[in-house]
Design an enzyme around this catalytic site. Structure first.
Site, PDB file in Angstrom:
ATOM      1  N   HIS A 123      46.182  42.276  40.712  1.00 15.76           N
ATOM      2  CA  HIS A 123      46.336  41.995  39.281  1.00 15.76           C
ATOM      3  C   HIS A 123      47.717  41.406  38.967  1.00 15.76           C
ATOM      4  O   HIS A 123      48.676  41.591  39.722  1.00 15.76           O
ATOM      5  CB  HIS A 123      46.100  43.268  38.470  1.00 15.76           C
ATOM      6  CG  HIS A 123      44.642  43.626  38.363  1.00 15.76           C
ATOM      7  ND1 HIS A 123      44.189  44.704  37.643  1.00 15.76           N
ATOM      8  CD2 HIS A 123      43.543  43.023  38.887  1.00 15.76           C
ATOM      9  CE1 HIS A 123      42.860  44.757  37.726  1.00 15.76           C
ATOM     10  NE2 HIS A 123      42.450  43.753  38.483  1.00 15.76           N
TER      11      HIS A 123
ATOM     12  N   GLU B 264      50.003  42.160  36.775  1.00 15.78           N
ATOM     13  CA  GLU B 264      51.113  43.111  36.616  1.00 15.78           C
ATOM     14  C   GLU B 264      51.620  43.565  37.982  1.00 15.78           C
ATOM     15  O   GLU B 264      52.825  43.677  38.214  1.00 15.78           O
ATOM     16  CB  GLU B 264      50.660  44.345  35.818  1.00 15.78           C
ATOM     17  CG  GLU B 264      50.073  44.051  34.456  1.00 15.78           C
ATOM     18  CD  GLU B 264      48.556  43.887  34.503  1.00 15.78           C
ATOM     19  OE1 GLU B 264      48.039  43.158  35.381  1.00 15.78           O
ATOM     20  OE2 GLU B 264      47.880  44.468  33.630  1.00 15.78           O
TER      21      GLU B 264
ATOM     22  N   CYS C  57      45.212  47.604  33.107  1.00 14.76           N
ATOM     23  CA  CYS C  57      44.191  48.561  33.547  1.00 14.76           C
ATOM     24  C   CYS C  57      44.886  49.824  34.068  1.00 14.76           C
ATOM     25  O   CYS C  57      46.111  49.868  34.193  1.00 14.76           O
ATOM     26  CB  CYS C  57      43.308  47.935  34.630  1.00 14.76           C
ATOM     27  SG  CYS C  57      44.108  47.810  36.251  1.00 14.76           S
TER      28      CYS C  57
ATOM     29  N   CYS D 248      47.116  49.281  37.253  1.00 16.04           N
ATOM     30  CA  CYS D 248      48.399  48.639  36.960  1.00 16.04           C
ATOM     31  C   CYS D 248      49.301  49.567  36.153  1.00 16.04           C
ATOM     32  O   CYS D 248      50.519  49.541  36.316  1.00 16.04           O
ATOM     33  CB  CYS D 248      48.179  47.325  36.220  1.00 16.04           C
ATOM     34  SG  CYS D 248      47.452  46.061  37.273  1.00 16.04           S
TER      35      CYS D 248
END
Ligand SMILES: [Zn+2]
Length: 160
Positions: free
Chosen positions: A77, A79, A102, A105
């Protein structure tokens, strides 16, 4: 007299996050992230994509099907990439991200010492993983606020 219509810091850093998201190969979700330190210097940038060295054409981008044939086991992801790419300690930093993080993260954000999240979309609001994410964020005392930034249009220019 100075120019009046310059963009503010929030628009600037969210703009960098959005620009980063345009690098994503994911056909359905493009997310970008930009981490700044307390002096408003960019110290990490990321977008959702495969781990380094893996061929984008050898892995699925599907959302449905057997787990190993979807994108979910493989994609890092935005992040997480921004945190992994960061050039300095993230204690007290702020992350700009185009989509609310999410739960996976969020754990990385908390553990890295980031103290503020500024996000644009909250399209997963109410989903299980979003609720888990929110609960961890509140427990860890991380601030969050939502901002909207005008669309940034960047088209390649063909010059002969
Ligand atoms: Zn995530």
């Amino acid at each position: 007299m100075k120019r009046q219509n310059y963009i503010n810091w929030d628009s600037y850093f969210m703009g960098v996050a959005k620009l980063s998201s345009l690098r994503s190969k994911d056909p359905s979700t493009q997310v970008g992230a930009c981490i700044i330190n307390q002096d408003k210097r960019i110290i990490g940038i990321g977008y959702n994509g495969l781990p380094m060295g893996m061929n984008d054409d050898d892995f699925p981008w599907e959302k449905e099907g057997d787990f190993v044939n979807t994108k979910y086991p493989y994609v890092v992801h935005a992040e997480a990439n921004a945190i992994l790419n960061s050039t300095q300690d993230l204690k007290g930093a702020t992350i700009y991200v185009t989509l609310f993080p999410c739960n996976e993260c969020m754990k990385l954000i908390i553990q890295s010492g980031i103290k503020e999240i500024i996000y644009e979309s909250n399209k997963d609001h109410g989903k299980d993983f979003n609720q888990a994410s929110l609960k961890m964020m509140q427990s860890a005392g991380i601030k969050a606020r939502q901002i909207k930034v005008d669309k940034i249009i960047l088209e390649p220019v063909n010059e002969d």
